[in-house]
Motif scaffolding. Structure first.
Motif, PDB file in Angstrom:
ATOM      1  N   SER A 179       0.831  -1.194   0.000  1.00 51.37           N
ATOM      2  CA  SER A 179       0.000   0.000   0.000  1.00 51.37           C
ATOM      3  C   SER A 179       0.871   1.252   0.000  1.00 51.37           C
ATOM      4  O   SER A 179       1.890   1.315   0.691  1.00 51.37           O
ATOM      5  CB  SER A 179      -0.904  -0.002   1.236  1.00 51.37           C
ATOM      6  N   GLU A 180       0.460   2.250  -0.765  1.00 50.63           N
ATOM      7  CA  GLU A 180       1.179   3.512  -0.790  1.00 50.63           C
ATOM      8  C   GLU A 180       0.905   4.332   0.462  1.00 50.63           C
ATOM      9  O   GLU A 180       1.624   5.284   0.763  1.00 50.63           O
ATOM     10  CB  GLU A 180       0.790   4.310  -2.039  1.00 50.63           C
ATOM     11  N   LYS A 181      -0.146   3.969   1.192  1.00 46.79           N
ATOM     12  CA  LYS A 181      -0.546   4.747   2.365  1.00 46.79           C
ATOM     13  C   LYS A 181      -0.175   4.087   3.687  1.00 46.79           C
ATOM     14  O   LYS A 181      -0.086   4.757   4.705  1.00 46.79           O
ATOM     15  CB  LYS A 181      -2.054   5.009   2.320  1.00 46.79           C
ATOM     16  N   GLU A 182       0.027   2.753   3.677  1.00 46.04           N
ATOM     17  CA  GLU A 182       0.342   2.061   4.922  1.00 46.04           C
ATOM     18  C   GLU A 182       1.553   1.151   4.709  1.00 46.04           C
ATOM     19  O   GLU A 182       1.440   0.078   4.103  1.00 46.04           O
ATOM     20  CB  GLU A 182      -0.857   1.257   5.419  1.00 46.04           C
ATOM     21  N   PHE A 183       2.691   1.597   5.200  1.00 46.33           N
ATOM     22  CA  PHE A 183       3.936   0.859   5.013  1.00 46.33           C
ATOM     23  C   PHE A 183       3.826  -0.511   5.697  1.00 46.33           C
ATOM     24  O   PHE A 183       3.355  -0.638   6.829  1.00 46.33           O
ATOM     25  CB  PHE A 183       5.108   1.643   5.595  1.00 46.33           C
ATOM     26  N   GLY A 184       4.299  -1.545   4.995  1.00 43.92           N
ATOM     27  CA  GLY A 184       4.294  -2.884   5.556  1.00 43.92           C
ATOM     28  C   GLY A 184       2.975  -3.621   5.398  1.00 43.92           C
ATOM     29  O   GLY A 184       2.861  -4.764   5.848  1.00 43.92           O
ATOM     30  N   TRP A 185       2.013  -2.999   4.738  1.00 45.22           N
ATOM     31  CA  TRP A 185       0.724  -3.643   4.467  1.00 45.22           C
ATOM     32  C   TRP A 185       0.559  -3.777   2.953  1.00 45.22           C
ATOM     33  O   TRP A 185       0.859  -2.844   2.206  1.00 45.22           O
ATOM     34  CB  TRP A 185      -0.435  -2.833   5.051  1.00 45.22           C
ATOM     35  N   TYR A 186       0.067  -4.935   2.520  1.00 43.80           N
ATOM     36  CA  TYR A 186       0.030  -5.260   1.099  1.00 43.80           C
ATOM     37  C   TYR A 186      -1.404  -5.478   0.625  1.00 43.80           C
ATOM     38  O   TYR A 186      -2.243  -6.023   1.353  1.00 43.80           O
ATOM     39  CB  TYR A 186       0.870  -6.513   0.835  1.00 43.80           C
ATOM     40  N   HIS A 187      -1.648  -5.089  -0.618  1.00 41.69           N
ATOM     41  CA  HIS A 187      -2.985  -5.266  -1.188  1.00 41.69           C
ATOM     42  C   HIS A 187      -3.295  -6.746  -1.378  1.00 41.69           C
ATOM     43  O   HIS A 187      -2.420  -7.544  -1.728  1.00 41.69           O
ATOM     44  CB  HIS A 187      -3.084  -4.542  -2.532  1.00 41.69           C
ATOM     45  N   THR A 188      -4.542  -7.099  -1.150  1.00 41.26           N
ATOM     46  CA  THR A 188      -4.981  -8.482  -1.355  1.00 41.26           C
ATOM     47  C   THR A 188      -5.625  -8.677  -2.717  1.00 41.26           C
ATOM     48  O   THR A 188      -5.934  -9.802  -3.101  1.00 41.26           O
ATOM     49  CB  THR A 188      -5.973  -8.906  -0.257  1.00 41.26           C
ATOM     50  N   CYS A 189      -5.849  -7.582  -3.444  1.00 39.74           N
ATOM     51  CA  CYS A 189      -6.339  -7.663  -4.826  1.00 39.74           C
ATOM     52  C   CYS A 189      -5.250  -7.146  -5.763  1.00 39.74           C
ATOM     53  O   CYS A 189      -4.448  -6.295  -5.379  1.00 39.74           O
ATOM     54  CB  CYS A 189      -7.617  -6.836  -5.007  1.00 39.74           C
ATOM     55  N   PRO A 190      -5.196  -7.653  -6.992  1.00 38.34           N
ATOM     56  CA  PRO A 190      -4.091  -7.314  -7.891  1.00 38.34           C
ATOM     57  C   PRO A 190      -4.159  -5.896  -8.425  1.00 38.34           C
ATOM     58  O   PRO A 190      -5.223  -5.265  -8.448  1.00 38.34           O
ATOM     59  CB  PRO A 190      -4.246  -8.333  -9.028  1.00 38.34           C
ATOM     60  N   ASP A 191      -3.015  -5.413  -8.858  1.00 35.25           N
ATOM     61  CA  ASP A 191      -2.878  -4.065  -9.388  1.00 35.25           C
ATOM     62  C   ASP A 191      -3.359  -4.042 -10.837  1.00 35.25           C
ATOM     63  O   ASP A 191      -2.574  -3.996 -11.778  1.00 35.25           O
ATOM     64  CB  ASP A 191      -1.419  -3.628  -9.299  1.00 35.25           C
ATOM     65  N   GLU A 192      -4.659  -4.075 -11.012  1.00 33.52           N
ATOM     66  CA  GLU A 192      -5.271  -4.082 -12.346  1.00 33.52           C
ATOM     67  C   GLU A 192      -6.231  -2.897 -12.428  1.00 33.52           C
ATOM     68  O   GLU A 192      -7.147  -2.768 -11.625  1.00 33.52           O
ATOM     69  CB  GLU A 192      -6.018  -5.400 -12.565  1.00 33.52           C
ATOM     70  N   ASP A 193      -6.006  -2.009 -13.386  1.00 32.85           N
ATOM     71  CA  ASP A 193      -6.787  -0.775 -13.447  1.00 32.85           C
ATOM     72  C   ASP A 193      -7.791  -0.756 -14.590  1.00 32.85           C
ATOM     73  O   ASP A 193      -8.238   0.306 -15.015  1.00 32.85           O
ATOM     74  CB  ASP A 193      -5.863   0.437 -13.541  1.00 32.85           C
TER      75      ASP A 193
END
Length: 367
Positions: free
Chosen positions: A179-193
């Motif tokens: 996440s760009e807003k929370e360091f050390g936390w990762y998105h659970t959905c893919p980076d698809e726009d």
């Protein structure tokens, strides 16, 4: 059949299961009051649950509403051990979990009672992932980084909630970034726009579908099963969630705008243009679906659109367009070039209901 007064066009999208498909959305392309919806897009549309909610290397499609009860997923069992949420600035324990028929998440707190809507933002679930291959149990956290509740895209008289989940488990797949807003936390959905049509707020979002579960096998393909007490956490850019979010059509037949049981897997495979054991969609193809059983959504009346196919739980069950040519995504002349297509019965606007529970039209000028 009803036809909404709200135009909806969705082009080049993706799916909660496998990508290489169609769509995204835009407004105003069709102005006659009919709906047009989208398929999927990405790199894995033909196989399994490749583009779905994940924690580390494991799909997190299915979760149980009951704490301490494991929900089966394709590679692991996942159980919620507990959690915390803030109420009036104070952290409280989560004692119960509920997902409403329309996908709204509700949490019961130890001393504050039930909260829902956007109040669940910031809640953290403590989860345990038990890999089916016998690897050690993974102790993880699942945070609701944000929550939005907005008018439905297809039916604005109802409210649809979506959520952005983060995890503290480092993924191996680079498509699930930090996440760009929370360091050390990762998105659970893919980076698809959705080929540029979804901003960061939307592209990492999930919607929840109660009393169903999502699975995929190499021999049978993807399916949605009735599973009381289990809910699907589906990425908004995934096929399993598109019907709910864009058409406001729910897998629970008893819910407002609920699909019949025979339409659960059919909806999933309709979005994937499933035929012959794989998805047949490609980016940039629009679709317009029709509900043959409940009349919840109807396709465009534009004469330039032709029937692609009718879909059931096994995928395409009848073929549209002219009997000698047919029409299906990714194939200019499917009768000649797509194995098994010529053996499907031919369906028309008036005979579709004899063969399938969902129908799809596509713009004929794309071929």
């Amino acid at each position: 059949m009803r036809t909404s007064t709200t135009s909806l066009i969705l082009l080049s999208s993706t799916l909660t299961l496998a990508g290489g498909c169609d769509d995204g959305f835009d407004r105003g392309i069709v102005d006659d009051g009919d709906e047009v919806a989208f398929r999927c897009s990405g790199s894995n549309c033909n196989l399994g649950l490749g583009n779905t909610s994940r924690v580390g290397d494991h799909p997190l499609s299915n979760l149980s509403e009951t704490k301490l009860v494991s929900a089966a997923n394709d590679t692991a069992g996942v159980r919620i051990e507990g959690g915390t949420a803030k109420y009036m600035g104070s952290p409280m324990s989560i004692t119960e979990i509920d997902v409403e028929a329309d996908g709204e998440l509700k949490l019961k707190l130890s001393t504050a009672g039930w909260i829902g809507g956007t109040q669940v933002k910031g809640a953290i679930f403590y989860i345990y992932i038990d890999p089916l291959d016998g690897s050690p149990t993974i102790n993880a956290q699942l945070k609701i980084h944000d929550a939005w509740c907005e008018p439905g895209e297809y039916d604005p008289t109802m409210t649809i909630c979506r959520y952005q989940f983060l995890t503290n488990v480092v993924p191996h797949d680079v498509d699930y970034p930090m996440s760009e807003k929370e360091f050390g936390w990762y998105h659970t959905c893919p980076d698809e726009d959705e080929m540029g049509l979804l901003d960061d707020t939307y592209k990492f979002s999930s919607v929840l579908s109660p009393n169903v579960s999502l699975f995929s096998t190499g021999s049978l393909g993807p399916r949605i099963d009735a599973t009381p007490g289990t809910f699907i956490n589906g990425c908004i850019n995934g096929a399993v969630s598109k019907g709910q979010y864009w058409l406001n059509a729910f897998y629970d037949a008893s819910a407002y705008r609920g699909l019949q049981p025979s339409q659960r897997t059919a909806m999933l495979r309709m979005w994937m243009a499933w035929h012959g054991g794989q998805s047949r969609t490609i980016p940039g193809r629009m679709i317009s679906p029709r509900d043959e059983l409940g009349g919840l959504f109807d396709w465009t009346s534009d004469p330039d659109w032709s029937i692609e196919a009718g879909y059931g739980a096994s995928g395409a069950r009848c073929r549209g367009s002219s009997p000698t040519i047919g029409m299906h995504r990714q194939w200019i002349d499917p009768v000649v070039s797509l194995p098994g297509w010529a053996t499907l019965p031919h369906c028309t606007d008036s005979t579709l209901h004899n063969y399938a529970v969902l129908g799809v039209k596509v713009p004929a000028n794309l071929w």
